[in-house]
Design a protein around this motif. Structure first.
Motif, short mmCIF file in Angstrom:
data_model
loop_
_atom_site.label_atom_id
_atom_site.label_comp_id
_atom_site.label_asym_id
_atom_site.label_seq_id
_atom_site.Cartn_x
_atom_site.Cartn_y
_atom_site.Cartn_z
N LEU A 136 75.52 62.87 22.45
CA LEU A 136 76.41 61.73 22.20
C LEU A 136 75.66 60.41 22.36
CD1 LEU A 136 79.52 63.13 24.09
CD2 LEU A 136 78.93 63.35 21.66
N LEU A 137 75.35 59.79 21.24
CA LEU A 137 74.58 58.54 21.23
C LEU A 137 75.46 57.34 21.58
CD1 LEU A 137 72.62 59.17 17.93
CD2 LEU A 137 71.63 59.11 20.22
N SER A 138 74.92 56.46 22.41
CA SER A 138 75.57 55.18 22.69
C SER A 138 75.27 54.24 21.53
CB SER A 138 75.00 54.60 23.99
OG SER A 138 73.64 54.24 23.78
N GLY A 139 75.77 53.01 21.61
CA GLY A 139 75.44 52.01 20.59
C GLY A 139 73.93 51.81 20.48
N SER A 140 73.26 51.78 21.62
CA SER A 140 71.80 51.63 21.61
C SER A 140 71.13 52.83 20.96
CB SER A 140 71.26 51.49 23.04
OG SER A 140 71.73 50.31 23.63
N GLY A 141 71.64 54.01 21.23
CA GLY A 141 71.08 55.23 20.65
C GLY A 141 71.27 55.28 19.14
N ARG A 142 72.44 54.86 18.68
CA ARG A 142 72.69 54.84 17.23
C ARG A 142 71.76 53.86 16.54
NH1 ARG A 142 77.91 55.16 19.47
NH2 ARG A 142 78.41 52.99 19.00
N MET A 143 71.49 52.73 17.21
CA MET A 143 70.57 51.75 16.65
C MET A 143 69.15 52.32 16.55
SD MET A 143 68.23 48.93 17.80
CE MET A 143 68.33 49.45 19.44
N VAL A 144 68.74 53.06 17.57
CA VAL A 144 67.40 53.65 17.58
C VAL A 144 67.28 54.75 16.52
CG1 VAL A 144 65.83 55.10 18.95
CG2 VAL A 144 66.87 53.08 19.98
N LEU A 145 68.28 55.59 16.40
CA LEU A 145 68.23 56.71 15.46
C LEU A 145 68.02 56.25 14.02
CD1 LEU A 145 68.41 59.79 15.27
CD2 LEU A 145 70.86 59.54 14.90
N LYS A 146 68.51 55.08 13.69
CA LYS A 146 68.36 54.55 12.33
C LYS A 146 66.89 54.36 11.97
CE LYS A 146 72.77 52.15 12.27
NZ LYS A 146 73.42 50.85 12.29
N ASP A 147 66.02 54.29 12.95
CA ASP A 147 64.61 54.08 12.66
C ASP A 147 63.97 55.27 11.95
OD1 ASP A 147 62.38 51.88 14.14
OD2 ASP A 147 64.51 51.46 13.91
N ILE A 148 64.64 56.40 11.93
CA ILE A 148 64.10 57.52 11.17
C ILE A 148 64.06 57.18 9.68
CG2 ILE A 148 66.21 58.89 10.80
CD1 ILE A 148 64.33 61.31 11.73
N MET A 149 65.05 56.38 9.24
CA MET A 149 65.03 55.92 7.84
C MET A 149 63.93 54.89 7.62
SD MET A 149 69.07 55.69 6.82
CE MET A 149 69.57 54.72 8.22
N MET A 150 63.69 54.04 8.59
CA MET A 150 62.61 53.06 8.48
C MET A 150 61.27 53.78 8.43
SD MET A 150 62.05 49.78 8.22
CE MET A 150 63.15 48.67 9.06
N MET A 151 61.12 54.85 9.21
CA MET A 151 59.89 55.63 9.17
C MET A 151 59.69 56.23 7.78
SD MET A 151 58.72 58.98 11.33
CE MET A 151 58.40 58.17 12.87
N ALA A 152 60.74 56.82 7.23
CA ALA A 152 60.65 57.40 5.88
C ALA A 152 60.28 56.32 4.87
CB ALA A 152 61.97 58.07 5.50
N GLY A 153 60.90 55.15 5.00
CA GLY A 153 60.57 54.04 4.10
C GLY A 153 59.11 53.63 4.23
N GLY A 154 58.61 53.58 5.46
CA GLY A 154 57.21 53.24 5.67
C GLY A 154 56.27 54.24 5.01
N PHE A 155 56.61 55.53 5.12
CA PHE A 155 55.78 56.56 4.48
C PHE A 155 55.86 56.46 2.96
CE2 PHE A 155 56.00 59.19 8.54
CZ PHE A 155 54.67 58.99 8.85
N ILE A 156 57.03 56.17 2.42
CA ILE A 156 57.16 56.01 0.96
C ILE A 156 56.32 54.83 0.49
CG2 ILE A 156 58.77 55.34 -0.88
CD1 ILE A 156 60.89 57.06 0.63
N ILE A 157 56.39 53.72 1.21
CA ILE A 157 55.59 52.54 0.86
C ILE A 157 54.10 52.87 0.94
CG2 ILE A 157 54.97 50.18 1.60
CD1 ILE A 157 57.80 50.49 0.29
N ALA A 158 53.69 53.52 2.02
CA ALA A 158 52.28 53.88 2.18
C ALA A 158 51.83 54.82 1.06
CB ALA A 158 52.05 54.53 3.55
N SER A 159 52.65 55.80 0.74
CA SER A 159 52.32 56.77 -0.31
C SER A 159 52.21 56.09 -1.67
CB SER A 159 53.39 57.86 -0.35
OG SER A 159 53.17 58.73 -1.44
N ASP A 160 53.16 55.22 -1.98
CA ASP A 160 53.13 54.51 -3.26
C ASP A 160 51.90 53.60 -3.34
OD1 ASP A 160 54.50 53.58 -5.81
OD2 ASP A 160 54.31 51.68 -4.72
N SER A 161 51.59 52.93 -2.25
CA SER A 161 50.41 52.06 -2.22
C SER A 161 49.13 52.87 -2.40
CB SER A 161 50.37 51.27 -0.91
OG SER A 161 51.48 50.41 -0.81
#
Length: 187
Positions: free
Chosen positions: A153-178
């Protein structure tokens, strides 16, 4: 419609770059404000990667709990503690780094080499942020007497942190495209 989407991938990757830049510039910029600096202290104080950046004479993994201000609240004793703790100085530096990573990602539209660096740094920063799910007690709903608390059960802080998995995926997509653009330019 399918062909339009299929032929628009590069444009969507640029949109991803712009989106990451907006998030990084905004979140990084907020690190200049006391409420944001105070809000990240639980993550930093409990992190193996970052806790060394706070003043060990006044900070430990629990001491910050005595000096929390609610967002928008100003208790001068707590502000003084955060100044001594290095909370604000750390936050200013972290904000600067986050904004710079966002700029690198955005510049990837024009320079694949810069975009590659920005993408890798975005993914790496996200990995550090995701580590807070393991190190920071505040990411889980606390036991305040109810039956619903703790993992998963994630708190508000936990939900905010979990969203970074999408930022990580975005970073890998950007790195791969570059990287793909760099390889194609060499051919």
């Amino acid at each position: 419609m399918v062909e339009l989407l299929a032929n628009s991938q590069k444009n969507f990757i640029h949109f991803l770059r712009i989106s990451i830049f907006i998030v990084m510039a905004w979140i990084g910029g907020l690190k200049a404000f006391h409420y944001e600096a105070e809000g990240i202290v639980p993550f930093v104080a409990n992190s193996s990667f970052m806790s060394f950046m706070l003043n060990k004479k006044v900070s430990d993994t629990d001491n910050y709990k005595l000096h929390k201000n609610k967002e928008g609240e100003v208790i001068s004793e707590n502000v003084k503690w955060h100044k001594c703790n290095g909370s604000y100085t750390f936050s200013y530096g972290l904000g600067t780094v986050i904004v710079l990573i966002g700029i690198l990602v955005l510049l990837g539209i024009f320079s694949p080499k810069i975009g590659l660096i920005g993408g890798i740094l975005t993914a790496g920063m996200s990995l550090v942020t995701l580590s807070f799910l393991v190190t920071t007690p505040e990411v889980w709903v606390p036991n305040l007497g109810g039956n619903e608390h703790g993992f998963p059960l994630l708190s508000g802080s936990g939900r905010m942190v979990l969203k970074d998995i999408m930022m990580m995926a975005g970073g890998f997509i950007i790195a791969s495209d570059s990287a793909k653009s760099i390889v194609l330019r060499k051919k």
